[in-house]
Design an enzyme around this catalytic site. Sequence first.
Site, PDB file in Angstrom:
ATOM      1  N   HIS A  12      -7.138  -8.589  -2.085  1.00  0.00           N
ATOM      2  CA  HIS A  12      -8.586  -8.103  -1.781  1.00  0.00           C
ATOM      3  C   HIS A  12      -8.520  -6.486  -2.015  1.00  0.00           C
ATOM      4  CE1 HIS A  12      -6.241  -7.184   1.897  1.00  0.00           C
ATOM      5  NE2 HIS A  12      -6.714  -6.246   1.873  1.00  0.00           N
ATOM      6  N   ARG A  51      -2.354 -11.865   4.063  1.00  0.00           N
ATOM      7  CA  ARG A  51      -3.914 -11.608   3.716  1.00  0.00           C
ATOM      8  C   ARG A  51      -4.173 -12.069   2.128  1.00  0.00           C
ATOM      9  NH1 ARG A  51      -7.241  -7.961   5.042  1.00  0.00           N
ATOM     10  NH2 ARG A  51      -8.372  -9.909   4.694  1.00  0.00           N
ATOM     11  N   TYR A  65       0.897  -1.211   0.141  1.00  0.00           N
ATOM     12  CA  TYR A  65      -0.153  -0.027  -0.096  1.00  0.00           C
ATOM     13  C   TYR A  65       1.043   1.314  -0.135  1.00  0.00           C
ATOM     14  CZ  TYR A  65      -3.996  -2.769   1.357  1.00  0.00           C
ATOM     15  OH  TYR A  65      -5.133  -3.598   1.574  1.00  0.00           O
ATOM     16  N   HIS A 116     -10.765  -3.231  -1.072  1.00  0.00           N
ATOM     17  CA  HIS A 116     -11.334  -2.524  -0.121  1.00  0.00           C
ATOM     18  C   HIS A 116     -12.503  -1.828  -0.557  1.00  0.00           C
ATOM     19  CE1 HIS A 116      -8.750  -3.313   3.630  1.00  0.00           C
ATOM     20  NE2 HIS A 116      -8.051  -3.087   2.681  1.00  0.00           N
ATOM     21  N   TYR A 157      -0.082 -10.015   0.787  1.00  0.00           N
ATOM     22  CA  TYR A 157       0.968  -9.444   1.434  1.00  0.00           C
ATOM     23  C   TYR A 157       0.914 -10.137   2.927  1.00  0.00           C
ATOM     24  CZ  TYR A 157      -2.821  -6.297   3.160  1.00  0.00           C
ATOM     25  OH  TYR A 157      -3.978  -5.725   3.693  1.00  0.00           O
TER      26      TYR A 157
END
Lengths: 251, 191
Positions: free
Chosen positions: A167, A164, A115, A169, A154
């Site tokens: 995905h 995780r 991110y 959000h 990640y």
Amino acid sequence: MSTDSIEGQADRLLLPSYARDDSSHPALDTPEYRSTSLRHPSEPLQRLPQNLTEVTGPVLGHERVSETDHDLTIQHEGEPLGERIVVSGRVLDSDGKPVPDTLVEAWQANAAGRYRHAGDRHPAPLDPNFSGVGRCMTDEHGRYRFVTIKPGAYPWRNHDNAWRPAHIHFSLFGRAFTQRLITQMYFPGDPLFHQDPIFNSVRDPKARERMICEFDLDSTIPEWALSYHFDIVLRGSRATPFENEEDDDDD
Amino acid sequence: MTTEHGGPATTPSQTVGPFFALPGGLPWPDGPEVVGPDTEDAFLLRGRLLDGAGEPVPDGLVEMWQADEHGRFAHPDDPRGSSTSARGFGRCATGSDGEFWFRTVRPGALPTPEGEWEAPHIDVTVLARGLLDRVVTRIYFPDEEEANAADPVLSTVDQQRRGTLIAGVEDGAFRFDIRLQGTGETVFFAV
């Protein structure tokens, strides 16, 4: 939902009533997801009647969204690295009615699973051509559409060797405070599902499936991008007999 | 899967996670400013978001929704008709000390379908890493004793905990701390 007859409007207020859907959602106290331990209320939630503040909500208009906000691949000089995808679908309510003109916000990691956030210390590369933020308004049929790249998985520190699943959000307002929803969209067949406490915090396997998009060959863009379909369902307001027509039932 | 009405079942909630504050992401530049700085009778509302150990939650997002000063909503489901252009909505990411703020005006009292009146209040949504679903609370005002005493929601809250829903006053601003768990835990609602 429209308010049916308002005779004696001053002393008789008729408001829509939104269906409870507690069984769809994870418990706030989910020990496998360690960050819940000090952040979940220990007292039971108290029931709030659905009065005026709850059945209304912010009407956030198109001024919050620019032409390119739905396309995360054209927000910089160059193109982001990764597998280009289209993610589209409809925002519906649990009566099957589309939710038009509502703001949809999305954010995600880049193709390497990183991110653009100071708190993300995963040693994977940032992509100078990818911010990972998109927004759009649904159209009159409740449809939305994003163009992006497929996010990477990640690692995180919840448990030994925790990862995780990939995905995106999503944040939705619907048309009432009762309908506010924050969720995550997952990809079909992800091998990381079984070990992810956030995905599995939703205990009902059928409910978990509702967080997984569908690969959609028909809406791929040939020689350009693969495509996934993801419908998002918010709580419906109890349909009056008038509105319960058979026109828009699906899924 | 369908509901009893035959419609689709709802999409489950998931945590907002630690990374919603990407550049250009959820924390809008004007998020905390529900009204502009020159608005008559505007005030600041400040608070901190705290966890069960009393530690600040520095990666939370607090949202608020309220009527305008006349108790009106710019919304089609307010059957009294819209009389306002007020945004009524605010959003603030918490800072390193768990702090958040809004600039707003006091909402008007609101009639209920049962013919009662709700005291002026603000509905609040709290989102954070570690919260798998939003939690919801309400802010009431400390100088509305009479209206608060007649409020149909406040009166159902255990008297010992009612105070967690009433803002304080500090340095010319209202103050509303949100304690997610433990001593002084804020009352949270299922809507």
